[in-house]
Design an enzyme around this catalytic site. Structure first.
Site, PDB file in Angstrom:
ATOM      1  N   GLU A   1       0.687  -1.143   0.083  1.00 42.53           N
ATOM      2  CA  GLU A   1       0.082  -0.063  -0.020  1.00 42.53           C
ATOM      3  C   GLU A   1       0.869   1.342   0.141  1.00 42.53           C
ATOM      4  O   GLU A   1       0.608   2.092   0.939  1.00 42.53           O
ATOM      5  CB  GLU A   1      -0.907  -0.199   1.154  1.00 42.53           C
ATOM      6  CG  GLU A   1      -2.087  -1.051   1.084  1.00 42.53           C
ATOM      7  CD  GLU A   1      -2.833  -1.302   2.002  1.00 42.53           C
ATOM      8  OE1 GLU A   1      -4.040  -1.630   2.072  1.00 42.53           O
ATOM      9  OE2 GLU A   1      -2.419  -0.953   3.464  1.00 42.53           O
TER      10      GLU A   1
ATOM     11  N   HIS B   1     -18.752  -9.219   5.040  1.00 44.96           N
ATOM     12  CA  HIS B   1     -17.241  -8.743   5.227  1.00 44.96           C
ATOM     13  C   HIS B   1     -16.857  -9.493   6.226  1.00 44.96           C
ATOM     14  O   HIS B   1     -17.397  -9.840   7.324  1.00 44.96           O
ATOM     15  CB  HIS B   1     -17.508  -7.217   5.676  1.00 44.96           C
ATOM     16  CG  HIS B   1     -15.855  -6.694   5.854  1.00 44.96           C
ATOM     17  ND1 HIS B   1     -15.690  -6.317   7.069  1.00 44.96           N
ATOM     18  CD2 HIS B   1     -14.863  -6.710   4.884  1.00 44.96           C
ATOM     19  CE1 HIS B   1     -14.281  -5.842   7.138  1.00 44.96           C
ATOM     20  NE2 HIS B   1     -13.891  -6.125   6.060  1.00 44.96           N
TER      21      HIS B   1
ATOM     22  N   GLU C   1      -5.792  -6.404   1.456  1.00 44.14           N
ATOM     23  CA  GLU C   1      -4.527  -6.610   2.140  1.00 44.14           C
ATOM     24  C   GLU C   1      -4.083  -8.125   2.008  1.00 44.14           C
ATOM     25  O   GLU C   1      -3.093  -8.540   2.734  1.00 44.14           O
ATOM     26  CB  GLU C   1      -4.747  -6.394   3.805  1.00 44.14           C
ATOM     27  CG  GLU C   1      -4.852  -5.054   4.118  1.00 44.14           C
ATOM     28  CD  GLU C   1      -6.891  -4.937   4.123  1.00 44.14           C
ATOM     29  OE1 GLU C   1      -7.073  -3.635   3.783  1.00 44.14           O
ATOM     30  OE2 GLU C   1      -7.377  -5.963   4.256  1.00 44.14           O
TER      31      GLU C   1
ATOM     32  N   GLU D   1      -8.998   4.769  -0.136  1.00 36.33           N
ATOM     33  CA  GLU D   1      -9.306   5.206   1.101  1.00 36.33           C
ATOM     34  C   GLU D   1      -8.102   5.962   1.773  1.00 36.33           C
ATOM     35  O   GLU D   1      -8.308   6.599   2.834  1.00 36.33           O
ATOM     36  CB  GLU D   1      -9.626   3.992   1.980  1.00 36.33           C
ATOM     37  CG  GLU D   1      -8.384   2.923   2.389  1.00 36.33           C
ATOM     38  CD  GLU D   1      -8.191   1.962   1.286  1.00 36.33           C
ATOM     39  OE1 GLU D   1      -7.612   0.954   1.630  1.00 36.33           O
ATOM     40  OE2 GLU D   1      -8.842   2.108   0.300  1.00 36.33           O
TER      41      GLU D   1
ATOM     42  N   GLU E   1      -7.600  -6.170  -3.581  1.00 43.94           N
ATOM     43  CA  GLU E   1      -7.284  -4.685  -3.427  1.00 43.94           C
ATOM     44  C   GLU E   1      -5.792  -4.791  -3.773  1.00 43.94           C
ATOM     45  O   GLU E   1      -5.394  -4.462  -4.647  1.00 43.94           O
ATOM     46  CB  GLU E   1      -7.400  -4.335  -2.046  1.00 43.94           C
ATOM     47  CG  GLU E   1      -7.056  -2.925  -1.870  1.00 43.94           C
ATOM     48  CD  GLU E   1      -6.911  -2.277  -0.370  1.00 43.94           C
ATOM     49  OE1 GLU E   1      -7.449  -1.292  -0.020  1.00 43.94           O
ATOM     50  OE2 GLU E   1      -6.685  -3.267   0.647  1.00 43.94           O
TER      51      GLU E   1
END
Length: 699
Positions: free
Chosen positions: A169, A408, A479, A503, A497
């Site tokens: 990230e 989720h 992640e 975000e 992702e």
């Protein structure tokens, strides 16, 4: 499926003989040979340019002699393969798979051990991998190091992120190869977990451009039962060497023959569009292993998510400071919990009103109060809702409205706990009709000492996809390690992702305007990305006047991202009330497709700009997205991708003249015109801006 094999020959070579194989188009070639010491080596040439200079291959095996030298060639085979295939979901209805293959069987004279090298040469790149045949000299073994070299021919411009074992990230650094240095990175970047063991190590895919105008990218495909490959950098000699992420004991991979490594890939072309449009990574993976793919469907969704990032609500029910503050030790509500029955119904109403397929709800289940940063194992059971979230009532309400709920599962990094609960969690989804789950891996991994990019975790991510297929469920992982095309084999692994997403703009230094122009050349080569675009309220001061953070794009660029960043699972990530103030612009998000019949990459330059046109899978509409970096840009495009002889209504969602990502990001305008395949379209992109266009056939 079309399949054609053209046999080019069978050879028995002397130890120092070289063999060259050329791509079907004739511009790219790879040469294999053994060095004087019997080391396997290869080089790559594009037209008249040497791209990869002679580079050696080999493996260091724990407690055994290395597989590095002393080899002799037993035999080689070469053939041409043309094997197009059809993806379940994708950027095109059919994917070409045309290459020349060279197979080299080797024997190490001193040990008698066998090793096979497979090379594939496509028009846009080369791929190779190691194969360990079943043999009495080698059964169970441990990879101590992989010694794959990539010797470059110059000081190329490079787009890189540090070799972090636990996170991708990062914003990309644009430097010359010789200037790669992780010590110079500003680590105040919002990343909660960092594991960087060397400042001279970068992650793949590594995107580069030579002074002669060639585009290079070093990556890997089909990472299965093997750790992720990072790259050791020798800046002065322009050399890269593979580095495998270790496990808790320092070992790299545990294998048993017969075994294969992932494919090591090198994209090479003088047209950047050929790199970004390539599906070579997907094609190098095994074909689909799911017999019934009827449940694998594209989705557009909204959800209880962004409101937590902007501070409007929280994931936890009680608040981390007063997790057990009632007299009997039970949770007392803080009043800020986002995943309440009432609030979720509001999102369901919005989804139903505007034709969205699903609603994601984060923070619905117990356990969010005290786990972050504590390396806690038994955090979530993935089936128990908070007291203010009525799972049954929410599900019934959604079904009545024709909306699917998206589950989720935040694992908190405790994958051992997740695997223990996985079947019960998936069964709950089946019981309530959830078609997809977003999984999360925030935090340090349990089993303790493992890394996100190690062999254990790669096996876990792939196992979850395979187990989800047994339940006919789709997976969207966050992640996780970055994808390498495994969704060809298990297309229910619909998205991931595994990069710096949208975000980070809400609570950190954010993503620079060039970020989204690099992702298609790096992260997206391996598979679709859940970037969560569509933020309309750009500046975070809207929610808290003391905040200076903001999204580093214009509103129009947020629309364009739905076309330039491919995913069959796309979120309209902002709050419903923010869309309701801009329903004219929101119309593009409602209209845009997410599964495609054809894709045309019209313009591409990593770090600068990207323009893509796509045709919807089951219709005649086209959509176009154009984005730029921090620089304003004007471009004129031919619309010859449209069907000749047809007229189209083109709706342009573009930056207003005064738009600027810093000073005036929400300034946009909408124009409508009639166009044909003979028309030209001039686009004006603001700094950090973009343009989204829909083309609807006219009667």
């Amino acid at each position: 499926m079309k399949r054609f094999f053209g046999w080019l020959g069978f050879f028995v070579l002397a130890a120092t003989s070289a063999q060259t194989v050329t791509a079907p188009g004739g511009n790219l070639s790879l040469t294999f040979q053994l060095t004087d010491k019997g080391q396997p080596a290869y080089s790559v040439r594009f037209k008249t340019q040497d791209v990869v200079l002679p580079s050696t291959l080999g493996m260091r095996i724990k407690d055994l002699p290395a597989l590095t030298e002393g080899f002799e060639v037993l035999k080689t085979e070469s053939n041409v393969v043309n094997e197009p295939w059809t993806p379940v979901l994708g950027e095109t209805a059919e994917i070409p798979n045309h290459y020349t293959q060279l197979t080299v069987a080797l024997r190490q004279a001193a040990t008698g051990r066998l090793l096979t090298l497979i090379f594939k040469v496509y028009d846009e790149g080369v791929a190779f991998r190691y194969e360990f045949p079943k043999q009495p000299q080698l059964n169970y073994f441990i990879i101590e190091d992989e010694l794959t070299q990539f010797n470059l021919n110059g000081n190329h411009k490079t787009f890189w992120i540090p070799g972090d074992y636990d996170s991708q990230e990062y914003a990309y650094n644009e430097t010359f190869f010789a200037d790669i240095d992780g010590a110079k990175i500003d680590m105040n970047n919002g990343i909660g977990l960092k594991t960087i063991r060397s400042n001279q190590r970068v992650q793949s895919p590594l995107m580069m451009k030579t002074a002669q105008g060639l585009y290079l990218n070093i990556f890997e495909a089909a990472v299965v039962n093997y750790p992720v490959m990072h790259l050791e950098v020798q800046p002065k000699t322009y050399r890269l060497t593979s580095h495998l992420v270790p496990n808790a004991l320092g070992d790299k991979a545990y294998l048993q023959t017969p075994a294969v490594t992932p494919w090591r890939t090198i994209f090479v072309h003088d047209d950047a569009r050929k790199i970004v449009s390539s599906r070579m990574i997907l094609s190098l993976n095994e074909p689909c292993k799911i017999s019934d793919v009827s449940y694998i469907k594209p989705m557009k969704y909204v959800g209880v998510w962004w409101e937590m990032h902007v501070g409007k609500s929280t994931w936890d029910y009680a608040g981390s400071q007063n997790a057990q503050n009632a007299a009997d030790g039970s949770l007392k509500p803080s009043g800020r919990h986002g995943a309440t029955t009432e609030n979720v119904k509001r999102y369901i109403d919005f989804a139903a009103q505007h034709g969205f397929d699903g609603v994601l709800v984060e923070g619905w289940n117990t356990g969010w109060e005290d786990w972050f940063g504590n390396w806690k194992e038994d955090v979530f059971d993935f089936v128990t809702p908070y007291p203010d979230f009525d799972l049954k009532a929410v599900n019934a309400y959604a079904q009545a409205k024709g909306v699917k709920m998206i589950m989720h599962h935040e694992t908190s990094g405790s994958v051992a706990n997740y695997e223990r609960h996985l079947d019960r969690a998936f069964q709950l989804m089946k019981d309530y009709g959830y078609p997809a789950v977003k999984s999360g891996y925030v935090g340090r991994i349990i089993p303790r000492g493992e890394f996100h990019d190690g062999q254990t975790m790669v096996n876990h991510y792939n196992f979850v996809a395979r187990r989800a297929a047994d339940f006919k469920l789709m997976i969207n992982s966050h992640e996780s390690s970055r994808p390498t095309g495994y969704h060809r084999t298990y297309p229910n692994y619909i998205a991931a992702e595994a990069a710096r997403g949208n975000e980070f703009n809400a609570w950190s230094v954010g993503n620079p305007p060039m970020h989204e122009t690099i992702l298609p050349f790096t992260r997206l080569l391996g598979g679709p990305m859940d970037y969560t675009p569509g933020i309309f309220e750009i500046k975070m001061s809207y929610y808290d006047k003391s905040k200076s953070e903001q999204v580093h794009t214009t509103l129009a660029k947020q629309l364009a991202l739905y076309v330039t960043l491919y995913s069959p699972l796309q979120m309209a990530a902002d709050l419903p009330e923010n869309y309701e103030r801009h329903l004219d612009a929101f119309q593009f998000i409602k209209d845009v497709a997410v599964d495609w019949q054809d894709s045309k990459y019209l313009e591409a330059e990593p770090g600068d700009y990207l323009t893509v046109a796509r045709k919807e899978k089951k219709g005649e509409r086209w959509f176009l997205g154009a984005i730029t970096d921090e620089n304003a840009r004007t471009t004129t495009l031919k619309l010859d991708f449209l069907t000749p002889g047809k007229k189209y209504k083109a709706i342009l969602y573009q930056d207003a003249k005064e738009a600027d990502w810093k000073t005036n990001p929400k300034a946009y305008e909408i124009k409508t015109m009639t166009v044909t395949a003979k028309s030209k379209l001039t686009l004006r992109l603001a700094p950090g801006g973009g343009t989204a266009v829909s083309f609807e056939p006219l009667p």
